[in-house]
Structures are given as C-alpha cells and as structure tokens.
Write a protein that holds these residues in place. Structure first.
Motif, short mmCIF file in Angstrom:
data_model
loop_
_atom_site.label_atom_id
_atom_site.label_comp_id
_atom_site.label_asym_id
_atom_site.label_seq_id
_atom_site.Cartn_x
_atom_site.Cartn_y
_atom_site.Cartn_z
N VAL A 1 0.74 -1.23 -0.71
CA VAL A 1 -0.23 0.02 -0.33
C VAL A 1 1.06 0.93 -0.03
N GLU A 2 0.61 1.52 -0.80
CA GLU A 2 1.60 2.86 -1.08
C GLU A 2 0.95 4.24 -1.69
N LYS A 3 1.02 5.47 -0.53
CA LYS A 3 0.20 6.42 -0.40
C LYS A 3 0.70 7.81 -2.54
N GLU A 4 2.21 7.40 -2.80
CA GLU A 4 2.06 8.49 -4.46
C GLU A 4 2.07 7.63 -4.85
N PRO A 5 1.41 7.62 -5.91
CA PRO A 5 1.74 7.42 -7.43
C PRO A 5 2.01 6.19 -7.94
N SER A 6 3.12 6.09 -7.32
CA SER A 6 4.92 5.59 -7.91
C SER A 6 5.31 5.16 -6.36
N LEU A 7 6.11 3.38 -6.84
CA LEU A 7 7.07 2.52 -5.46
C LEU A 7 8.43 4.08 -5.47
N GLY A 8 9.41 3.42 -4.96
CA GLY A 8 10.39 3.44 -5.03
C GLY A 8 10.61 4.62 -4.10
N GLY A 9 10.28 5.68 -3.44
CA GLY A 9 10.33 6.20 -1.75
C GLY A 9 11.30 7.00 -2.47
N ARG A 10 11.93 7.63 -1.39
CA ARG A 10 12.98 8.15 -1.30
C ARG A 10 14.17 7.66 -2.27
N VAL A 11 14.82 6.83 -1.91
CA VAL A 11 15.99 5.93 -3.09
C VAL A 11 15.55 6.92 -4.35
N SER A 12 14.17 6.48 -4.95
CA SER A 12 14.14 7.05 -6.25
C SER A 12 14.39 8.20 -6.57
N GLN A 13 14.68 9.67 -5.57
CA GLN A 13 14.93 10.47 -6.01
C GLN A 13 16.99 10.39 -5.88
N LEU A 14 17.61 9.42 -5.64
CA LEU A 14 19.11 10.29 -5.09
C LEU A 14 19.28 9.60 -6.52
N LYS A 15 21.09 10.38 -6.78
CA LYS A 15 21.82 10.19 -7.76
C LYS A 15 22.51 8.73 -7.73
N GLN A 16 23.02 8.76 -6.76
CA GLN A 16 23.09 7.74 -6.61
C GLN A 16 23.67 7.34 -4.86
N TYR A 17 23.25 6.05 -4.45
CA TYR A 17 23.40 6.12 -2.94
C TYR A 17 24.03 4.31 -2.12
N PHE A 18 24.54 4.80 -1.02
CA PHE A 18 26.10 3.68 -0.39
C PHE A 18 25.07 2.46 -0.78
N PRO A 19 25.75 1.20 -0.26
CA PRO A 19 27.65 1.98 -0.20
C PRO A 19 28.25 2.03 -1.61
N LYS A 20 27.26 1.19 -2.08
CA LYS A 20 28.43 1.44 -3.97
C LYS A 20 27.81 1.52 -4.41
N LEU A 21 27.88 3.32 -4.25
CA LEU A 21 27.37 4.88 -4.55
C LEU A 21 26.63 3.68 -6.30
N CYS A 22 25.48 3.64 -6.09
CA CYS A 22 24.93 2.68 -7.47
C CYS A 22 23.79 3.91 -7.13
#
Length: 424
Positions: A39-60
C-alpha cells in the motif's frame, strides 16, 4: 489455522509504504509463498531512494536496486500493489486485522501505455513535488522516469479545457475523469509499517535562512540537482542565476541533535554530505568546499575510508563548529555565514556561492500518525512490540538508517510478520 479464541487467521501480509524497505519486506515474504499487499500513498513505488543520484555502499544509481525489485514484483502473483492509497483505520488483533484503505483517483486506468500524448497537449502546470518544488511539470504527468507502475496521473487541479484535450489525445481510452475516491477493506494477518521519512522542514530553523535566501538549499535538493532526471538534468547550479558555484558550504546537523527540532542524530547526513562533495568535485574540480560539523559520523570501515579520501582533497575544508547565523551579500546572492571554530576558538566568517543544509530525517509517522494500535517514541518513530506481535515497523519508520541497514531490518520484519501467521 486459528487464533486462541478460534477466530480465523488471515494468511496475508500488508506492507504500508513502497520505498526500499517496503519493497524488501514484501518480496522476502512473497517469495516464500505469502500473499502480500503493498500500500503506497504516492502514485509510484520507489520512495526516497528513487530521488537519489547514487546511494551507498556502492554509490549505485537508484535504477540498480529498484529495477530488479520491480521485475520481481511483476513476476510474483503473490504481490498486489495498491498506489495512491492510505490506511484510514486498522481494527483487530495479530492474525486477524481489518484494514480500511482510502484510495485517491488517478484519473488514469490500466490501459495507459505511458505514451505521453496527454502531456503534450496539456497546458496546465503544477509544482513538481518529486523535484521538491524546484521546477514545474505538466498537470498530466508521469511521476518520474522510473515510475512503477509506469502510468500517468492527471492532477485534480487540471483545467476543464486541458481535461478535454487530454481525453481526445489518448488513443487507448485510458483517461477517466469520472473516477472518485473509494474505500477498500482488506483482511490481513500481519502489517509491516515501512512508511519511511521526510526531510526536516528547514524553514523552521530560523537562523539558517532557508526560504529567505535563494542560494540556500537542502541536501535532498542538491541530490535532485545532481540527478540526471532532476530539474537541471544533473547540473549543480545556483537557483538564483544558474551560475556554477565556485565555493560551497555545508551545514551539518541542520535541525538534528537540537532539542528545538530533532534531538537525535539522523545517521545519514554526514555520509550524504561527503557523497555530495564528490558530486561537486566531479563537476567542478577547482571548487572550494567547506563542511561545518559538530562531529563527522562515518559508521564502518568502508565509510571511514571514504571520509579519509576526501580529507586528502586540498580544496575540501572541514571546520569543527556550528553555524550560528547566515545572511545574504547584497547584489551578488552569495551567502555569508558565521560559525565558531571549536578547535581554535576563533569566530569564522565565510562567504560562499551556495549553502547546503544537511537537514535531518523525520519519520513520516511523526507527522501523519497511523490510525492503528501502535506505540511511538517521543520522536515519532514506531516502537516494535515483538511480544504483542502482529504489527511491525521496518527501516526508517523504526529508526534513522541508511539503505543497507533499512534492507537488513526489512528482511527481519518480513520474518516477524510470517511468524505472526505461523504461530497463531
């Protein structure tokens, strides 16, 4: 299977929140055979991670983790995704919950192919919340290029002329402005709250000038500026004049570790700013970067090595001191700041082209408290009661955490949810 008083037990699990923690929880449970509702309140899944350029640990990039999870969801008939939905109320007990959902209209049905013809003819615009309001988008919009489901949304504020144009442009009869808000009741045996976090409202930190001065942004705004699908297509520039910044300041613990705002350490802010320094260095090899901090917290050897490498950069300056006040230089838009260097005892005055506030992590449950029998700590995080069972918090709904820690925790909460069903 029945509970102690012979009430029927549901074999289903509901996961509230479709960010990285929610996806992990849902997939772990579904791939061992349990029916799962996301159950997701936004129109799309992905949450905060989808807004990132890269994320740790591999900077993917976020596509690295999200695309494979989306494929696993598509391939698994045990998972039902319900977007634009919020939990209105939870009744019942472990093994036997009735959940009332409130689902907002998308005005677009499953016929949508994301062709974009509706957006081409739509003239209305709305603030682009995915880019934290830094630009505008059409009122007929795809949430972002990695959206899942890959389906457009019609903003409720769309003008009637645009509604007519969009309907006419759609060749697949996918647009339906007669859709209304509806309710849905689910019977589930366990619930995992993966409701995530939001950046603390920097406008509430009076002495740091956010909202008064255009060239003060937050860490998540910088993340969107650096992202290829962001408002500037990945170019980090000043909001006031689109100038490439030659000097950049970072204010750590902006709102965190402060009894007037967030009294706790938000865990991710130090590493986020160090990562942002690498973004800036890649674009501007000669830029000078000033990081004002209370303590630099780099949990683990890999993160510590990342920090050590940045300390070798002759144009990155770490100043141990809290920024007391900021202002704007007349005529230039540059930001002036005053801090006390606690190592030397001197008062430091600095002028930078761009100032970035490393705002803290506030749980969504602190602002929008779920209508369920949950326990919260004083900061609004959900406290897990493993003795009672039935409902559990995963990832940043439970405590400040990075992506790796959130995923590990989400796997554990999937197991706890399964145990609720098996033991009753």
């Amino acid at each position: 299977m029945t509970t102690d008083n012979s009430a029927p037990t549901s074999g289903s699990i509901m996961v509230v929140g479709g960010g990285i923690s929610g996806l992990t929880t849902a997939l772990e449970a579904a791939e061992v055979g349990y029916e799962v509702f996301i159950v997701e309140k936004e129109p799309s899944l992905g949450g905060r991670v989808s807004q990132l350029k890269q994320y740790f640990p591999k900077l993917c990039p976020p596509t690295c983790g999200l695309e494979i999870n989306y494929k696993r969801i598509k391939d698994n008939p045990k998972i039902t995704v319900i977007t634009m939905a919020e939990v209105d109320k939870v009744d019942g007990k472990p093994g036997d919950y009735t959940v009332k959902l409130k689902i907002s209209p998308r005005y677009v049905n499953e016929n949508c192919t994301a062709c974009g013809e509706c957006a081409k003819v739509c003239e209305s615009e709305i603030s682009n919340e995915y880019n934290l309001g830094m630009d505008r988008c059409k009122a007929a919009y795809l949430p972002h290029n990695m959206a899942f489901p890959q389906r457009y949304v019609m903003a409720p504020s769309m003008a009637q002329d645009d509604r007519d144009r969009c309907k006419e442009a759609c060749k697949f009869d996918a647009i339906d402005f007669d859709m209304e808000e509806k309710s849905l009741d689910l019977k589930v045996g366990a619930i995992v709250w993966a409701t995530g976090w939001r950046p603390y409202d920097a406008a509430r930190i009076d002495n740091l000038g956010f909202g008064r001065y255009q060239n003060i942004i937050t860490n998540m705004m910088l993340e969107r500026l650096a992202s290829p699908n962001g408002p500037t297509r990945g170019k980090i520039i000043r909001p006031s004049d689109d100038k490439a910044p030659a000097t950049i300041g970072f204010v750590q613990c902006a709102g965190s570790r402060d009894e007037n705002h967030l009294p706790y350490c938000s865990y991710i802010c130090c590493m986020a700013s160090l990562k942002h320094a690498t973004y800036l260095r890649a674009q501007y090899p000669e830029a000078k970067i000033y990081i004002y901090y209370i303590d630099i917290r780099t949990p683990g050897r890999k993160y510590e090595n990342f920090y050590k490498k940045l300390k070798e950069d002759k144009n990155i300056f770490f100043v141990k001191g809290k920024v007391a006040e900021v202002g704007e230089e007349e005529g230039t838009g540059n930001i002036t700041l005053v801090a006390e260097d606690t190592m030397s005892g001197d008062k430091v005055r600095q002028t930078v082209d761009l100032l970035v506030l490393a705002t803290g992590m506030q749980p969504n449950s602190a602002v929008e408290r779920p209508n369920a029998d949950l326990t919260f700590n004083s900061d609004g995080f959900i406290v897990n009661d493993f003795k009672k069972g039935g409902m559990f918090a995963a990832g940043c709904a439970n405590k400040p955490a990075d992506v790796v820690t959130s995923n590990q925790n989400a796997t554990g909460m999937a197991l706890k949810a399964i145990q609720t069903l098996v033991r009753r």
